[in-house]
Every structure is written in structure tokens, then in C-alpha cells.
Design a protein around this motif. Structure first.
Motif, PDB file in Angstrom:
ATOM      1  N   ILE A 140     -15.483   6.112  -7.243  1.00 25.77           N
ATOM      2  CA  ILE A 140     -15.344   5.397  -5.978  1.00 25.77           C
ATOM      3  C   ILE A 140     -16.539   5.624  -5.067  1.00 25.77           C
ATOM      4  N   HIS A 172     -13.909   5.852   3.470  1.00 23.34           N
ATOM      5  CA  HIS A 172     -13.126   5.343   2.342  1.00 23.34           C
ATOM      6  C   HIS A 172     -12.414   6.461   1.593  1.00 23.34           C
ATOM      7  N   ARG A 173     -13.089   7.548   1.314  1.00 23.86           N
ATOM      8  CA  ARG A 173     -12.519   8.586   0.451  1.00 23.86           C
ATOM      9  C   ARG A 173     -11.726   9.644   1.196  1.00 23.86           C
ATOM     10  N   ARG A 222      -7.731   7.825   1.579  1.00 25.83           N
ATOM     11  CA  ARG A 222      -7.781   6.713   0.627  1.00 25.83           C
ATOM     12  C   ARG A 222      -6.636   5.725   0.818  1.00 25.83           C
TER      13      ARG A 222
END
Length: 346
Positions: free
Chosen positions: A51, A136-137, A145
Motif C-alpha cells: 500500500i 492512508h496507512r 486504514r
């Protein structure tokens, strides 16, 4: 057998496997055993880990989000920790501030070279991909997430607008993010002149390993406290089960010393599962008050519904200026168990 011959046999065997058995090189038992280990990861398994987004935007998913959409998401999921306008509070460092129009023009934050008393994220970060990737992570901290790609674009656009990098009516997307990169205030602030940059092959230090007179016994001088061991879930379940590093299993007497064994009650386990332990401890103040303090304040009062509402909705002011982010995802049954456990803390 010499090392050279072993290396040659290993290389030939690998070639034979790659050719699907078309070559007829015989393998030693040890080589055959190594080749039989494991299996090829499925696309879904690879995708779950793959990712990251590189500075050249490889790995960036398609999507888009506007500044106004990002503000709504920010107010609902981010502002409780990072402030309404990214100015943060007494615990978290500010995200926005410290940059100027001249910095955006030249690509280097001038105040970083002086005696600036603080550093914000937009002052330091050189690539917009880093900002997108981290949101995002890892965000929001209590549900990492959980944001969709479009939501991440929107939140990133909102932060960039707060830093006067993009206008208020801007839509950030995978199609224009490379253009935005050319306006990052500190885009020229990353140096490539360090020893391990690809192609240089030289380390940053010139020290040599001693490798003599080593201590026969290593004494561990510090360890993670018991209350923080499972603040982010069961680490053992998050680590690979083979190799040199294994997570510490929680909830068992064998995982920690007997004197620091974690609370086995359901409430304590759920408080850890839902990240309450990241800001609260049982008997000492961390970011927020201890559970013991909360139990003493409300002793003899029927406040279960009130506390459940506070946990679910979040809030600020009851214990100081530090806000508590909402935990809307906790099921009612788990929420009642956690509240009951907190009120019993003595």
C-alpha cells in the motif's frame, strides 16, 4: 565441496526451478528442502501489504477529493487530536504553519535554517506522497486504514489548502498530484548526499566493529510497561511467526513477568482492543486521566450512560483542554463492559 561449487549448484538449481523442470540439474536434499518451503503469495495477500506510495507516485490509487470534502472529514475524524485548522494542541505537533509564499515559490522553508522554535509537518515534509501515504496507512489513530482513497485525497487537499499550497476550490486527484508536488514548500529540502543513497555505496559512518571483549551476559535495562504492551492490539498476531522477530503474546502468564501480568478482565481487554490504553492508564495519568481518577470522581453516581455517550461521541473540557476522539465504532455491549470496568477501577 567448495563455497564456489555450492554457489554454482544453487544458481543452477534455481534456474531449473524457474524453467519449470526443463533442466535436469540434480539438487542436494538441503536445496530441495529449501525450495519446498512456503507457497506463492496470492494477489490479495500481496495487495494487503503493498500500500506504500513512492515519491514518484508509484502505488498511488486512482481517486479524487475536494478541499471542502476534506474539511468535513477533518472536523469529524481528525480535529479532536490535530485541531480545527491543523494547529494541534499541547500533545500533538502542529501540522500547518511556519511556511510562506516565498517558501512555496523557492521550494525551501527558510525558517528551517534559522532558530525556528517549532517544526510543523508542512515545514518539514518534502514530498506530498509522504503526507498522502501516512494519512492512508495510519489515520485516524483509533481506526487506521479506515479512510477510502477519495477521503485521503480530500483530507490531504484540506491540509494543503490550510498551508496556502492549493486554493479553497481545489480538487486533488491522482492526475494532478504531481503538479501539486512542484508547489510543496520544502520540496528542495531533501538531500541525496548521504552515504547510503543508491549508487554511492558508502556508509554514513567510518566506525569499525569491535567484536571483542563482548559481555557474556546482556542485562535488559528497560522494557515496555505492562499497561502499554497491548495498546495497539496483540503484537504477536501482527508479527510473522518465523524469523528473528516475534511479537509478545498478551493475556498469558508466559508473555510477561508474573508481577506485571495484564488484567484478564473483559473490560481491560476491550479497553486495550479499542485503543483506550493509548491515552489512559489504570493508575497514572498519561495523555488523559487514569481510570482510577475517573472511578473516584464518579463514585456513588449512576453515570454509565453518560460515560458511554462521552466515549462514543468524544469530548473536551471535563479533564482539561486535551480532546478525546470519538469511538463510534465500539458495539454497545463492549461499550457497557468497558464503562463498567472503568467505574470499578480503584
Amino acid at each position: 565441496m567448495s563455497t564456489l561449487i555450492k554457489a554454482a549448484r544453487t544458481a543452477l538449481f534455481a534456474a531449473a526451478v524457474a524453467l519449470g523442470g526443463q533442466a535436469s540439474i540434480a539438487a542436494t536434499p538441503a536445496e530441495a528442502a529449501r525450495a519446498a518451503l512456503g507457497r506463492t503469495a496470492t494477489p490479495a495477500e500481496v495487495g494487503a501489504w503493498d500500500i506504500d506510495v513512492r515519491p514518484d507516485f508509484q502505488g498511488l490509487p486512482k481517486g479524487s477529493g475536494t478541499v471542502s470534502q476534506g474539511q468535513k472529514i477533518w472536523d469529524g475524524k481528525c480535529a479532536s487530536c490535530h485541531g480545527d485548522f491543523g494547529e494541534s494542541n499541547e500533545v500533538f505537533s502542529p501540522i500547518v504553519g511556519g511556511t510562506t509564499a516565498e517558501d512555496i515559490k523557492r521550494g525551501r522553508v527558510a525558517s528551517l535554517t534559522g532558530n525556528q522554535p517549532y517544526r510543523t509537518t508542512l515545514m518539514k515534509v518534502s514530498t506530498v506522497s509522504t503526507l498522502w501515504d501516512y494519512i492512508h496507512r495510519a489515520m485516524p489513530w483509533n481506526a487506521p486504514r479506515s479512510l477510502s482513497a477519495d477521503e485521503v485525497y480530500a483530507v490531504t487537499a484540506y491540509l494543503l489548502n490550510l498551508g496556502d499550497i492549493v486554493p479553497a476550490d481545489f480538487t486533488l486527484s491522482d492526475r494532478n498530484i504531481a503538479v501539486v508536488q512542484q508547489t510543496m514548500p520544502n520540496r528542495n529540502g531533501m538531500t541525496l548526499q548521504h552515504g547510503l543513497w543508491p549508487g554511492r555505496g558508502q556508509p554514513d559512518t567510518r566506525n569499525t566493529a569491535c567484536m571483542k571483549d563482548c559481555a557474556g551476559t546482556v542485562k535488559v535495562a528497560s522494557a515496555m510497561p505492562a499497561y502499554a504492551r497491548d495498546a495497539h492490539g496483540d503484537l504477536a498476531a501482527q508479527q510473522r511467526t518465523v524469523g528473528p522477530t516475534r511479537g509478545v503474546a498478551i493475556g498469558t502468564a508466559a508473555s510477561v513477568p508474573a508481577a506485571a501480568a495484564p488484567d484478564e478482565k473483559a473490560g481491560a481487554k476491550l479497553a486495550s482492543q479499542y485503543q483506550c490504553m493509548a491515552c489512559h492508564a489504570t493508575d497514572r495519568k498519561l495523555v488523559g486521566p487514569s481510570f482510577t481518577e475517573i472511578a473516584r470522581k464518579y463514585e456513588g453516581q449512576e453515570v454509565r450512560d453518560t460515560l458511554a455517550h462521552k466515549i462514543r461521541a468524544g469530548g473536551q473540557g471535563a479533564w482539561g483542554s486535551m480532546p478525546m476522539p470519538p469511538q463510534a465504532q465500539i458495539p454497545d455491549s463492549d461499550l457497557r463492559t468497558v464503562v463498567g470496568w472503568i467505574l470499578e477501577a480503584k
